[in-house]
Design a protein around this motif. Structure first.
Motif, PDB file in Angstrom:
ATOM      1  N   MET A   1      55.188  64.602  45.379  1.00 14.40           N
ATOM      2  CA  MET A   1      54.322  63.545  44.753  1.00 14.40           C
ATOM      3  C   MET A   1      54.977  62.989  43.640  1.00 14.40           C
ATOM      4  SD  MET A   1      50.799  65.129  43.730  1.00 14.40           S
ATOM      5  CE  MET A   1      50.349  66.248  45.240  1.00 14.40           C
ATOM      6  N   ILE A   2      54.097  61.791  43.086  1.00 20.41           N
ATOM      7  CA  ILE A   2      54.880  61.199  41.745  1.00 20.41           C
ATOM      8  C   ILE A   2      53.487  61.425  40.754  1.00 20.41           C
ATOM      9  CG2 ILE A   2      55.315  59.076  40.881  1.00 20.41           C
ATOM     10  CD1 ILE A   2      56.937  58.318  43.398  1.00 20.41           C
ATOM     11  N   LYS A   3      53.840  61.965  39.696  1.00 22.30           N
ATOM     12  CA  LYS A   3      52.759  61.877  38.622  1.00 22.30           C
ATOM     13  C   LYS A   3      52.832  60.869  37.607  1.00 22.30           C
ATOM     14  CE  LYS A   3      50.663  65.369  36.682  1.00 22.30           C
ATOM     15  NZ  LYS A   3      50.453  66.768  35.878  1.00 22.30           N
ATOM     16  N   VAL A   4      51.823  60.082  37.581  1.00 21.44           N
ATOM     17  CA  VAL A   4      51.732  59.085  36.553  1.00 21.44           C
ATOM     18  C   VAL A   4      51.511  59.484  35.094  1.00 21.44           C
ATOM     19  CG1 VAL A   4      50.548  57.013  35.769  1.00 21.44           C
ATOM     20  CG2 VAL A   4      50.742  57.685  38.402  1.00 21.44           C
ATOM     21  N   LEU A   5      52.578  59.671  34.300  1.00 22.18           N
ATOM     22  CA  LEU A   5      52.654  59.853  32.823  1.00 22.18           C
ATOM     23  C   LEU A   5      52.136  58.919  31.997  1.00 22.18           C
ATOM     24  CD1 LEU A   5      56.080  61.809  32.678  1.00 22.18           C
ATOM     25  CD2 LEU A   5      53.917  62.591  33.391  1.00 22.18           C
ATOM     26  N   LYS A   6      52.332  57.766  32.332  1.00 20.97           N
ATOM     27  CA  LYS A   6      51.940  56.520  31.515  1.00 20.97           C
ATOM     28  C   LYS A   6      51.579  55.442  32.543  1.00 20.97           C
ATOM     29  CE  LYS A   6      53.927  56.561  27.272  1.00 20.97           C
ATOM     30  NZ  LYS A   6      54.978  55.838  26.180  1.00 20.97           N
ATOM     31  N   ALA A   7      50.297  54.610  32.426  1.00 22.77           N
ATOM     32  CA  ALA A   7      50.059  53.800  33.588  1.00 22.77           C
ATOM     33  C   ALA A   7      50.664  52.309  33.448  1.00 22.77           C
ATOM     34  CB  ALA A   7      48.235  53.542  33.591  1.00 22.77           C
ATOM     35  N   GLY A   8      51.020  52.016  32.394  1.00 23.07           N
ATOM     36  CA  GLY A   8      51.714  50.471  32.392  1.00 23.07           C
ATOM     37  C   GLY A   8      50.497  49.612  32.439  1.00 23.07           C
TER      38      GLY A   8
ATOM     39  N   ALA B   1      58.743  50.804  57.702  1.00 19.81           N
ATOM     40  CA  ALA B   1      58.045  49.742  58.471  1.00 19.81           C
ATOM     41  C   ALA B   1      57.400  48.845  57.597  1.00 19.81           C
ATOM     42  CB  ALA B   1      56.935  50.428  59.121  1.00 19.81           C
ATOM     43  N   PRO B   2      57.501  47.667  58.015  1.00 23.32           N
ATOM     44  CA  PRO B   2      57.018  46.684  56.998  1.00 23.32           C
ATOM     45  C   PRO B   2      55.375  46.854  56.278  1.00 23.32           C
ATOM     46  CG  PRO B   2      57.754  45.316  59.101  1.00 23.32           C
ATOM     47  CD  PRO B   2      57.424  47.187  59.275  1.00 23.32           C
ATOM     48  N   GLU B   3      54.681  47.624  56.951  1.00 22.80           N
ATOM     49  CA  GLU B   3      53.421  48.083  56.618  1.00 22.80           C
ATOM     50  C   GLU B   3      53.491  49.361  55.683  1.00 22.80           C
ATOM     51  OE1 GLU B   3      54.170  47.848  59.992  1.00 22.80           O
ATOM     52  OE2 GLU B   3      53.725  49.597  60.959  1.00 22.80           O
ATOM     53  N   ALA B   4      54.568  49.837  55.437  1.00 26.77           N
ATOM     54  CA  ALA B   4      54.580  51.131  54.495  1.00 26.77           C
ATOM     55  C   ALA B   4      53.999  50.658  53.117  1.00 26.77           C
ATOM     56  CB  ALA B   4      55.896  51.440  54.656  1.00 26.77           C
ATOM     57  N   ALA B   5      53.087  51.418  52.486  1.00 28.84           N
ATOM     58  CA  ALA B   5      52.692  51.144  51.167  1.00 28.84           C
ATOM     59  C   ALA B   5      53.710  51.351  50.241  1.00 28.84           C
ATOM     60  CB  ALA B   5      51.512  51.947  50.997  1.00 28.84           C
ATOM     61  N   VAL B   6      53.541  50.492  49.072  1.00 31.50           N
ATOM     62  CA  VAL B   6      54.612  50.301  48.077  1.00 31.50           C
ATOM     63  C   VAL B   6      53.809  50.123  46.832  1.00 31.50           C
ATOM     64  CG1 VAL B   6      56.339  49.013  49.547  1.00 31.50           C
ATOM     65  CG2 VAL B   6      54.838  47.891  48.030  1.00 31.50           C
ATOM     66  N   LEU B   7      54.608  50.358  45.540  1.00 29.79           N
ATOM     67  CA  LEU B   7      53.977  50.283  44.441  1.00 29.79           C
ATOM     68  C   LEU B   7      54.299  48.744  43.840  1.00 29.79           C
ATOM     69  CD1 LEU B   7      52.178  51.875  42.085  1.00 29.79           C
ATOM     70  CD2 LEU B   7      54.708  52.562  41.163  1.00 29.79           C
ATOM     71  N   GLU B   8      53.136  48.183  43.531  1.00 30.44           N
ATOM     72  CA  GLU B   8      53.405  46.921  42.757  1.00 30.44           C
ATOM     73  C   GLU B   8      53.195  47.024  41.413  1.00 30.44           C
ATOM     74  OE1 GLU B   8      51.605  43.300  44.397  1.00 30.44           O
ATOM     75  OE2 GLU B   8      50.124  43.437  42.495  1.00 30.44           O
ATOM     76  N   ILE B   9      54.047  46.518  40.388  1.00 27.45           N
ATOM     77  CA  ILE B   9      54.242  47.064  39.027  1.00 27.45           C
ATOM     78  C   ILE B   9      54.346  45.534  38.346  1.00 27.45           C
ATOM     79  CG2 ILE B   9      55.552  47.671  37.164  1.00 27.45           C
ATOM     80  CD1 ILE B   9      56.924  49.683  39.302  1.00 27.45           C
ATOM     81  N   THR B  10      53.255  45.290  37.556  1.00 25.97           N
ATOM     82  CA  THR B  10      52.939  43.795  37.156  1.00 25.97           C
ATOM     83  C   THR B  10      53.435  44.154  35.580  1.00 25.97           C
ATOM     84  OG1 THR B  10      51.115  43.765  38.536  1.00 25.97           O
ATOM     85  CG2 THR B  10      51.368  41.920  36.919  1.00 25.97           C
ATOM     86  N   MET B  11      54.015  43.207  34.975  1.00 20.83           N
ATOM     87  CA  MET B  11      54.345  42.981  33.431  1.00 20.83           C
ATOM     88  C   MET B  11      55.087  44.140  32.828  1.00 20.83           C
ATOM     89  SD  MET B  11      53.670  39.797  32.166  1.00 20.83           S
ATOM     90  CE  MET B  11      53.261  39.909  30.474  1.00 20.83           C
ATOM     91  N   THR B  12      54.295  45.059  32.745  1.00 21.35           N
ATOM     92  CA  THR B  12      54.856  46.301  31.984  1.00 21.35           C
ATOM     93  C   THR B  12      54.718  47.459  33.025  1.00 21.35           C
ATOM     94  OG1 THR B  12      53.039  47.226  30.792  1.00 21.35           O
ATOM     95  CG2 THR B  12      54.042  45.489  29.589  1.00 21.35           C
ATOM     96  N   GLY B  13      55.779  48.355  33.083  1.00 18.43           N
ATOM     97  CA  GLY B  13      56.050  49.476  33.970  1.00 18.43           C
ATOM     98  C   GLY B  13      55.217  50.682  33.506  1.00 18.43           C
ATOM     99  N   PRO B  14      55.139  51.570  34.379  1.00 14.88           N
ATOM    100  CA  PRO B  14      54.351  52.941  34.187  1.00 14.88           C
ATOM    101  C   PRO B  14      55.665  53.934  33.920  1.00 14.88           C
ATOM    102  CG  PRO B  14      54.461  52.538  36.597  1.00 14.88           C
ATOM    103  CD  PRO B  14      55.189  51.492  35.897  1.00 14.88           C
ATOM    104  N   VAL B  15      55.202  55.213  33.526  1.00 15.09           N
ATOM    105  CA  VAL B  15      56.381  55.809  33.391  1.00 15.09           C
ATOM    106  C   VAL B  15      55.832  57.010  34.593  1.00 15.09           C
ATOM    107  CG1 VAL B  15      57.198  57.906  32.146  1.00 15.09           C
ATOM    108  CG2 VAL B  15      56.554  55.765  31.041  1.00 15.09           C
ATOM    109  N   LEU B  16      56.901  57.453  35.600  1.00 12.88           N
ATOM    110  CA  LEU B  16      56.616  58.223  36.868  1.00 12.88           C
ATOM    111  C   LEU B  16      57.545  59.513  36.587  1.00 12.88           C
ATOM    112  CD1 LEU B  16      56.564  55.328  39.431  1.00 12.88           C
ATOM    113  CD2 LEU B  16      54.513  56.290  38.074  1.00 12.88           C
TER     114      LEU B  16
END
Lengths: 282, 255
Positions: free
Chosen positions: A1-8, A47-62
């Motif tokens: 899994m991926i841990k969100v260290l900063k949300a952005g 697959a086209p319906e695979a879930a992705v992460l949408e990052i807006t304006m400033t990124g998170p730290v993962l």
């Protein structure tokens, strides 16, 4: 899994949304720039319906706790995997323990991160898209853990493929909406001649444009709307409905963005300017 | 908005290509029981004709969204027009039976659940009893679903209960709140900001994302409100939590 260290600023899990639920008032939702999201998936043969992460304006730290293939498409940020700068539009192998961080946005506004096999957060009403009023979380928060399919080192082909969405569209293409002809000819001309600017009121639900055109005060029976529908308020403000827009609206629907132009709009940010080109549809 | 009780089918429908994937069908743009009833019946015909399409109905419109690009709008229009003609013939000859679904929603109108009731009564010059009886004796029609998942625009409000929205909306309206706004009444299915005048609350969850289907009603259905006491409100809350509560549904055929 991926841990969100900063949300952005605003990152969320998105797929193709919940279009079958429009009749009961559920916004379609899903990735704002669908083309870039799908391109990121295609790079990993997802697959086209695979879930992705949408990052807006400033990124998170993962932080990655497992090995995984990832791919980025859409807006341009400097992206660092530990100390190394990595590129958009090609698969990247990430090892457990590595950290991903983002520099200052350079171009566009929404970046998509696909992961081999997709993010595996809960499916709610047929979709993993985070959505206000439905999902418990609507964006990434510090400390969250994002489950995903686990990767194997052997990726068949290393593709390089760019998204077709422009990151600084100067022309937004639209069809005439159902109420276009209710506008005066002079208002119709204003739309074609005006240089519009994205106001600071812009999010996943709608983009309000500046400046307003001449006021339009005709009343209107509530009817269905879609992402890409452009409504005019009595004061003459144009509101471009985006992916999380409500499903019905009471303002005149004067334009409807093309599928490609909804994606292009999703890459414009506050202050960006463009013209509207009206196309025939039949 | 006009009221047109006298409007009668068949209607002249308008077809508007909406985007690459979608066609909008419009009845005369007025609030009319007759139009809504015909539209919700014709929607079933359309869904049968195009099982792959997503059909969203509201007031006097149906939007058809197809999964693939529409190759010829004129062919699609011609096909639907023909479908409508056949449908109209069958309806006028009485072949088509139109069963209606009526749902009864329990509502507690007591002060603790109705923050605006007192002010609304003062403004409308009605006693709370009179307001409650006028609100709960009417049968409402679902004209549209939008604004929030499962938010029904209900028409059929007693004109004596018409009151404008609050001048400044609340930041948080609790889920289940029943409100008034101009000619409409409605129930907030989830917590949300909102400007409707709140006169009661239902303990039953209207929209449940964890259930399939998440929502019970569709455009054209009928809704009634049943006044309940605070004790019944609490009892129903327990039944809901235990998973044994079902919304009361009646199916009837209109003459």
């Amino acid at each position: 899994m991926i841990k969100v260290l900063k949300a952005g600023l605003y990152s969320s899990i998105q797929d193709l949304g919940r279009s079958p639920l429009q009749p009961i008032g559920v916004p379609m939702g899903g990735a704002m720039d669908r083309e870039s999201a799908q391109n990121a998936n295609a790079l990993l043969e997802n697959a086209p319906e695979a879930a992705v992460l949408e990052i807006t304006m400033t990124g998170p730290v993962l932080a990655f706790t497992e090995n995984a293939w990832v791919a980025f498409s859409g807006a341009v940020f400097p992206i660092y995997l530990d100390q190394n700068k990595i590129a958009n539009n090609t698969p990247i192998w990430v090892k457990a323990g590595q950290e991903l961080r983002f520099g200052t946005l350079e171009k566009g506004v929404r970046l998509y991160m696909a992961i081999k096999g997709g993010f595996l957060s809960d499916i709610l009403l047929g979709s993993r898209s985070m959505q206000a009023h439905l999902s418990p979380m609507i964006k990434l928060e510090k400390g969250m853990e994002l489950p995903h399919a686990t990767g194997e080192k052997d990726q068949a082909v290393i593709l390089e493929k760019k998204s077709n969405t422009p990151l600084d569209a100067k022309k937004i293409r639209a069809f005439q909406g159902p109420e276009f002809r209710a506008l005066d000819v002079s208002q119709q001309r204003e739309i074609s001649q005006q240089i519009f600017k994205v106001s600071n009121l812009n999010n996943r639900m709608a983009y309000q444009l500046l400046p307003p055109i001449s006021p339009f005060e005709k009343s209107q029976l509530t009817g269905p709307v879609l992402p890409g529908t452009v409504q005019i308020t009595p004061a003459g403000n144009l509101m471009v409905l985006m992916r999380e827009a409500q499903t019905t609206g009471g303002y005149p629907r004067i334009l409807q963005l093309t599928a490609e132009s909804i994606n292009a709009m999703a890459q414009l940010k506050t202050g960006d300017t463009f013209r509207i080109k009206i196309l025939p549809l039949n | 908005m006009l009221d047109a009780k006298e409007s009668k089918p068949p209607y002249i429908l308008e077809y508007h290509p909406y985007n690459e994937y979608s066609l909008l069908i419009q009845w005369p743009q007025i609030v009319s029981e007759n139009i809504l009833e015909e539209l919700s019946a014709f929607k079933k015909t359309l869904q049968h004709l195009y099982p792959e399409a997503i059909l969203t109905a509201a007031y006097a419109s149906i939007l058809l969204v197809f999964p693939e690009r529409i190759t010829s709008f004129s062919a699609l229009k011609a096909q639907i027009k023909q479908g409508y003609d056949t449908f109209s013939e069958n309806s006028t000859s009485g072949i088509e039976q139109r069963p209606l679904s009526l749902y009864k929603i329990p509502v507690c109108y007591q002060a603790a659940f109705a923050p605006d009731l007192e002010a609304v009564c003062t403004q409308l010059k009605l006693s709370p009893e009179a307001l409650i009886s006028k609100h709960s004796q009417a049968t409402y029609t679902v004209y549209g679903i939008g604004f929030l998942p499962g938010f029904m625009y209900l028409g059929g409000l007693n004109p004596e209960l018409e009151i404008p929205r609050k001048s400044s909306p609340r930041m948080k309206v609790p889920a289940g709140s029943v409100g008034l706004a101009a000619k409409q009444t409605g129930i907030y299915p989830c917590e949300s900001p909102g400007g409707w005048q709140l006169i009661g609350q239902t303990p039953i969850p209207l929209f449940n994302p964890l259930q399939d289907p998440p929502f019970f009603a569709e455009v054209g259905d009928k809704i009634q409100f049943t006044p309940i006491s605070k004790d019944t409100y609490k009892l129903l809350q327990i039944q809901v939590a235990a998973g044994i509560y079902n919304i009361e549904k009646t199916i009837y055929t209109q003459l």
